[in-house]
Design an enzyme around this catalytic site. Structure first.
Site, PDB file in Angstrom:
ATOM      1  N   LYS A 115       0.844  -1.192   0.000  1.00  0.00           N
ATOM      2  CA  LYS A 115       0.000   0.000   0.000  1.00  0.00           C
ATOM      3  C   LYS A 115       0.881   1.244   0.000  1.00  0.00           C
ATOM      4  O   LYS A 115       1.899   1.291   0.705  1.00  0.00           O
ATOM      5  CB  LYS A 115      -0.926  -0.023   1.217  1.00  0.00           C
ATOM      6  CG  LYS A 115      -1.982   1.085   1.223  1.00  0.00           C
ATOM      7  CD  LYS A 115      -2.899   0.929   2.434  1.00  0.00           C
ATOM      8  CE  LYS A 115      -3.970   2.014   2.487  1.00  0.00           C
ATOM      9  NZ  LYS A 115      -4.863   1.859   3.662  1.00  0.00           N
ATOM     10  N   SER A 190      -9.707   1.920   2.882  1.00  0.00           N
ATOM     11  CA  SER A 190      -8.848   2.656   1.968  1.00  0.00           C
ATOM     12  C   SER A 190      -7.840   1.788   1.226  1.00  0.00           C
ATOM     13  O   SER A 190      -7.191   2.251   0.282  1.00  0.00           O
ATOM     14  CB  SER A 190      -8.100   3.742   2.758  1.00  0.00           C
ATOM     15  OG  SER A 190      -7.236   3.169   3.731  1.00  0.00           O
ATOM     16  N   SER A 214      -9.866  -0.545   7.119  1.00  0.00           N
ATOM     17  CA  SER A 214      -9.350  -0.363   5.759  1.00  0.00           C
ATOM     18  C   SER A 214      -8.678  -1.583   5.152  1.00  0.00           C
ATOM     19  O   SER A 214      -8.335  -1.569   3.973  1.00  0.00           O
ATOM     20  CB  SER A 214      -8.366   0.816   5.729  1.00  0.00           C
ATOM     21  OG  SER A 214      -9.037   2.032   5.948  1.00  0.00           O
TER      22      SER A 214
END
Length: 538
Positions: A115, A190, A214
């Site tokens: 990420k 996210s 997330s």
């Protein structure tokens, strides 16, 4: 959209039975054991194939890179992809080690997505924000360093909502990621890029971050396994801070075994993170048993509490049906299931957004255009600060900074921030009490399945409400595991539903053991999304 030549092999029939899986639990059916091969560990399969020289690391890397390049224009999972020659060079070095009978790390040859709010020294780390556009950190996050030391190959940086603030990945300053199960829908957020990348087999496993769900919500939306560890289990050093008392680095995999192996690799105390735990890290997969060796009631005596408040208003009936089916399956495996009440559960969402916004308003003050990040010149210092932040931050980030600054202001601190901290303590106590009477707690991972792109972008309250299943776990600092448990109507092959298992602090081993048995016997996660169904069956 998919052309007729790319039509998915997972086709939908009136009963929503997917071809690679003979029987799945759906909103219209009861849970049934399938006849397909159980979800297997890609990590262990890769290791075996390399050691037995059935394939080479170079060929394996080429296979994943080819799939990534082919699917990326439709998915937009990655903000940065490593050059092919850099990936293949690492793979070639690994092949040479094998030829020379040198020792291999536990993740040798495994392609990993990271990420983009987790620092990597050899790639940009933007946190999905324009204010950090083209920023390259001078160091690796501790989790990334451990991955590289274990032999993993970082294939690229995945898309996210800016600074992790969002639930759809539409909040990225660069691009919108789509869901591999239906390209018109969001992958969640996210960490949507990391979830979509694993779902579409663009990489083997990936890292995400979880501040209020997330990792878990995108895992449910994309039909993969998502693991949020206990706060302190994994070092946060190198994770771009959003809300420091809530942030954790989590794991995505296509099987529970892969998530467990990945967690074991990145866990442990780190002198650079004072909040990391010195507890010994167990081998999370050491107690895994293959389906052929399971007893008839392999989970006999396990106490499971179903959280009553997570099955009420605001939760789609199809989601409730699928999760109830998963609970029934756990009963069939020998679990003793009861319903538990957490009266404070509904308080978690407002408390979370007060606390997270307050912490973010402090953490993001470092982005001033002076020390690092993009700078917009002004006539004097305050103008430089203002212009840099106005052009660097997106609307959602600005809104949360304003909310947090307001909550921390002298006149409102007691009314908002202090009260939210008091609610947090109540939530922690309620979970502690419930987990003294139960081994694990169960809830849906999200109130709905993946929704259409743009459907909730202009309604932040509706988007925030989607986090109500997950934020309490972060407030309590507990571990949680999300698994696919069925499909509901939607898209060309159905949309995945995920359910959440919550455990006591630092008891990831139990969650993973239960999750492994569940997926071995129900085998929902052996399905693959339509985008790649023509080339994979597991």
């Amino acid at each position: 959209m998919l052309s007729s030549a790319q039509a998915p092999r997972l086709v939908r029939s009136p009963g929503l039975r997917l071809r690679p899986i003979k029987c799945l639990h759906t909103a219209q059916s009861s849970p049934l054991t399938t006849t397909t091969t159980a979800p297997s560990s890609q990590i262990l399969t890769i290791r075996k194939s390399l050691l037995t020289q059935q394939t080479t690391a170079v060929d394996l890397a080429k296979s994943f890179l080819d799939r990534l390049r082919r699917t990326e224009p439709q998915l937009n999972s990655f903000l940065y992809v490593s050059p092919d020659d850099a990936v293949l060079k690492q793979a070639e070095e690994l092949d040479n080690k094998i030829k020379n009978n040198e020792k291999l790390g536990p993740l040798a040859g495994v392609l990993v997505g990271i990420k983009d709010n987790i620092c990597t020294s050899d790639m940009p780390s933007t946190a999905g924000s324009r204010i950090l556009e083209n920023y390259c950190p001078p160091f690796d996050a501790t989790a990334v360093r451990k991955l590289k030391e274990s032999g993993a190959i970082v294939v690229g940086k995945t898309n996210l909502d800016e600074f992790g603030m969002g639930s759809t990945t539409e909040g990225s300053a660069y691009q919108v990621t789509t869901n591999p199960w239906d390209l018109s829908r969001v992958p969640g957020g996210s960490s949507g890029g990391s979830a979509a990348a694993v779902s579409a087999r663009q990489c083997v496993v990936s890292l995400g971050s979880d501040t209020g769900g997330s990792v878990r919500q995108p895992a449910a939306f994309c039909g993969v396994v998502g693991l949020k560890p206990t706060y302190g289990r994994v070092s946060r050093y190198g994770l771009v801070a959003y809300a420091s008392s809530l942030d954790v680095i989590g794991c995505f995999g296509s099987s529970v075994a892969d998530a467990g192996i990945l967690l074991h690799t990145i866990s442990g105390y780190d002198k650079f993170d004072s909040t990391s735990s010195k507890r010994e890290v167990p081998d999370f997969t050491s107690q895994f048993v293959g389906k052929d060796y399971l007893e008839s009631k392999p989970l006999k005596g396990l106490r499971v509490g179903v959280i009553r408040e997570t099955f009420g208003d605001g939760v789609d009936p199809e989601v409730i049906s699928s999760v109830r089916g998963a609970v029934t399956h756990l009963e069939e495996l020998g679990c003793f299931v009861t319903e538990v009440s957490l009266p404070s559960f509904s308080l978690g969402l407002p408390a979370y957004y007060v606390l997270a916004s307050s912490e973010s308003s402090s953490n993001l003050s470092r982005y001033d255009g002076i020390r690092y990040g993009n700078q917009v010149l002004g006539d004097e210092l305050n103008s430089l600060y203002g212009y840099s932040r106005a052009q660097g931050f997106g609307s959602e980030v600005k809104m949360r900074i304003l909310m947090g600054t307001y909550a921390l202001s002298a006149g409102y601190y007691d009314a908002y921030y202090k009260r939210a901290q008091q609610v947090r303590t109540i939530i922690q106590d309620s979970f502690k009490s419930a987990l003294e009477k139960n081994d694990i707690l169960i809830s849906p991972a999200s109130p709905s399945v993946a929704y259409k792109i743009g459907e909730k972008k202009d309604d932040p309250l509706a988007m925030y409400a989607g986090d109500k299943m997950t934020v309490n776990v972060n407030l309590a600092g507990l571990p949680a595991l999300v698994l696919p448990c069925g499909f509901v109507e939607g898209g060309s092959a159905g949309l995945p539903v995920g359910f959440q298992m919550i455990g006591s602090a630092f008891d990831e081993e139990k969650l993973l053991k239960v999750g492994h048995i569940f997926e071995q016997t129900l085998q929902v996660s052996s399905a693959v999304p339509p985008l790649i169904a023509g080339e994979l069956t597991c």
